[in-house]
Design a protein around this motif. Structure first.
Motif, mmCIF file in Angstrom:
data_model
loop_
_atom_site.group_PDB
_atom_site.id
_atom_site.type_symbol
_atom_site.label_atom_id
_atom_site.label_comp_id
_atom_site.label_asym_id
_atom_site.label_seq_id
_atom_site.Cartn_x
_atom_site.Cartn_y
_atom_site.Cartn_z
ATOM 1 N N ALA A 57 0.844 -1.203 0.000
ATOM 2 C CA ALA A 57 0.000 0.000 0.000
ATOM 3 C C ALA A 57 0.870 1.240 0.000
ATOM 4 C CB ALA A 57 -0.938 -0.014 1.195
ATOM 5 N N ALA A 58 1.985 1.235 0.795
ATOM 6 C CA ALA A 58 2.890 2.385 0.853
ATOM 7 C C ALA A 58 3.553 2.584 -0.504
ATOM 8 C CB ALA A 58 3.928 2.190 1.950
ATOM 9 N N LEU A 59 3.985 1.494 -1.128
ATOM 10 C CA LEU A 59 4.601 1.595 -2.444
ATOM 11 C C LEU A 59 3.601 2.112 -3.480
ATOM 12 C CD1 LEU A 59 6.820 -1.596 -2.731
ATOM 13 C CD2 LEU A 59 7.562 0.764 -2.814
ATOM 14 N N TYR A 60 2.325 1.656 -3.336
ATOM 15 C CA TYR A 60 1.288 2.092 -4.275
ATOM 16 C C TYR A 60 1.042 3.589 -4.127
ATOM 17 C CZ TYR A 60 -3.185 2.318 -6.718
ATOM 18 O OH TYR A 60 -4.190 2.661 -7.568
ATOM 19 N N ARG A 61 0.953 4.092 -2.889
ATOM 20 C CA ARG A 61 0.757 5.517 -2.658
ATOM 21 C C ARG A 61 1.953 6.308 -3.171
ATOM 22 N NH1 ARG A 61 -1.506 3.556 2.043
ATOM 23 N NH2 ARG A 61 0.413 3.825 3.210
ATOM 24 N N GLN A 62 3.144 5.809 -2.938
ATOM 25 C CA GLN A 62 4.354 6.475 -3.408
ATOM 26 C C GLN A 62 4.362 6.502 -4.939
ATOM 27 O OE1 GLN A 62 7.927 4.547 -2.146
ATOM 28 N NE2 GLN A 62 9.229 6.221 -2.815
ATOM 29 N N PHE A 63 3.941 5.422 -5.547
ATOM 30 C CA PHE A 63 3.874 5.357 -7.004
ATOM 31 C C PHE A 63 2.876 6.384 -7.549
ATOM 32 C CE2 PHE A 63 1.644 3.628 -10.748
ATOM 33 C CZ PHE A 63 2.672 3.669 -11.670
ATOM 34 N N LEU A 64 1.691 6.438 -6.963
ATOM 35 C CA LEU A 64 0.668 7.386 -7.403
ATOM 36 C C LEU A 64 1.139 8.816 -7.202
ATOM 37 C CD1 LEU A 64 -2.692 5.788 -6.192
ATOM 38 C CD2 LEU A 64 -1.801 5.954 -8.513
ATOM 39 N N LYS A 65 1.830 9.057 -6.097
ATOM 40 C CA LYS A 65 2.327 10.399 -5.836
ATOM 41 C C LYS A 65 3.327 10.802 -6.910
ATOM 42 C CE LYS A 65 4.309 13.084 -2.077
ATOM 43 N NZ LYS A 65 4.872 13.035 -0.738
ATOM 44 N N LYS A 66 4.280 9.913 -7.224
ATOM 45 C CA LYS A 66 5.269 10.216 -8.254
ATOM 46 C C LYS A 66 4.632 10.257 -9.635
ATOM 47 C CE LYS A 66 9.467 8.592 -6.010
ATOM 48 N NZ LYS A 66 10.584 7.677 -6.116
ATOM 49 N N ALA A 67 3.736 9.331 -9.915
ATOM 50 C CA ALA A 67 3.089 9.283 -11.220
ATOM 51 C C ALA A 67 2.183 10.500 -11.396
ATOM 52 C CB ALA A 67 2.285 8.009 -11.399
ATOM 53 N N GLY A 68 1.498 10.898 -10.320
ATOM 54 C CA GLY A 68 0.634 12.092 -10.385
ATOM 55 C C GLY A 68 1.455 13.351 -10.658
ATOM 56 N N GLY A 69 2.603 13.464 -10.019
ATOM 57 C CA GLY A 69 3.481 14.644 -10.243
ATOM 58 C C GLY A 69 4.088 14.630 -11.618
ATOM 59 N N ALA A 70 4.399 13.457 -12.168
ATOM 60 C CA ALA A 70 4.972 13.365 -13.492
ATOM 61 C C ALA A 70 3.915 13.589 -14.543
ATOM 62 C CB ALA A 70 5.626 11.985 -13.685
ATOM 63 N N ASN A 71 2.666 13.210 -14.249
ATOM 64 C CA ASN A 71 1.583 13.353 -15.222
ATOM 65 C C ASN A 71 1.041 14.760 -15.223
ATOM 66 O OD1 ASN A 71 -0.201 12.566 -17.141
ATOM 67 N ND2 ASN A 71 -1.662 11.616 -15.739
#
Length: 166
Positions: free
Chosen positions: A147-161
């Motif tokens: 779950a932590a990795l998923y949130r971290q992924f969304l945070k990075k993916a959201g900032g990159a998108n």
């Protein structure tokens, strides 16, 4: 009663001679001079009338030429106006065509830029996904770390998108 004497006869004869002489030497020359002057005046009047008629004809000719020149000037002005209008319309059509071309070119460039940005985002998201998979494989997987990795992924993916600055 009337008496005829030589004095009366001589007086009558003198008067007749005087009348003939005056008629010959005074009245005829004066009458001929007056006739010549009358002829001269009549000739001058005829000449004046002829010149007046000629002046009237010249005036009519001048007015006709002036009217013709005005009509020609009006036609030239009208032709120049129509030519200017046609040239103006041609310039507007060319400008509209050029604006249309530039608009199409700008849309194409915007689409190309949008496609490049989308490809960059896809590449970055793929890189993040690979990094997340690599971390998952490195560390053990449990629900909290996933779950932590998923949130971290969304945070990075959201900032990159977020390419439009939101």
């Amino acid at each position: 009663m009337l008496r005829l004497d030589w004095n009366l006869l001589w007086t009558i004869l003198n008067l007749l001679i005087f009348y003939v002489l005056i008629r010959k030497f005074l009245i005829h020359p004066v009458l001929s001079i007056m006739e010549k002057r009358e002829n001269l005046i009549e000739g001058q009047l005829k000449n004046a009338k002829a010149q007046e008629a000629q002046a009237a004809a010249s005036k009519a000719e001048y007015e006709a030429a002036l009217a013709s020149a005005k009509e020609e000037a009006a036609a030239i002005v009208e032709q120049a106006k129509s030519e200017a209008k046609e040239k103006g319309e041609a310039i507007v059509r060319e400008a509209e065509a050029e604006a249309g071309k530039q608009l199409i070119r700008a849309k194409q460039e915007a689409e190309a830029e949008k496609e490049r940005a989308r490809m960059d985002v896809q590449t970055e998201v793929a890189g993040l996904a690979m990094a997340a998979v690599a971390k998952i494989l490195e560390s053990g997987s449990d629900a909290d770390s996933d779950a932590a990795l998923y949130r971290q992924f969304l945070k990075k993916a959201g900032g990159a998108n977020d390419t439009d600055g939101r």
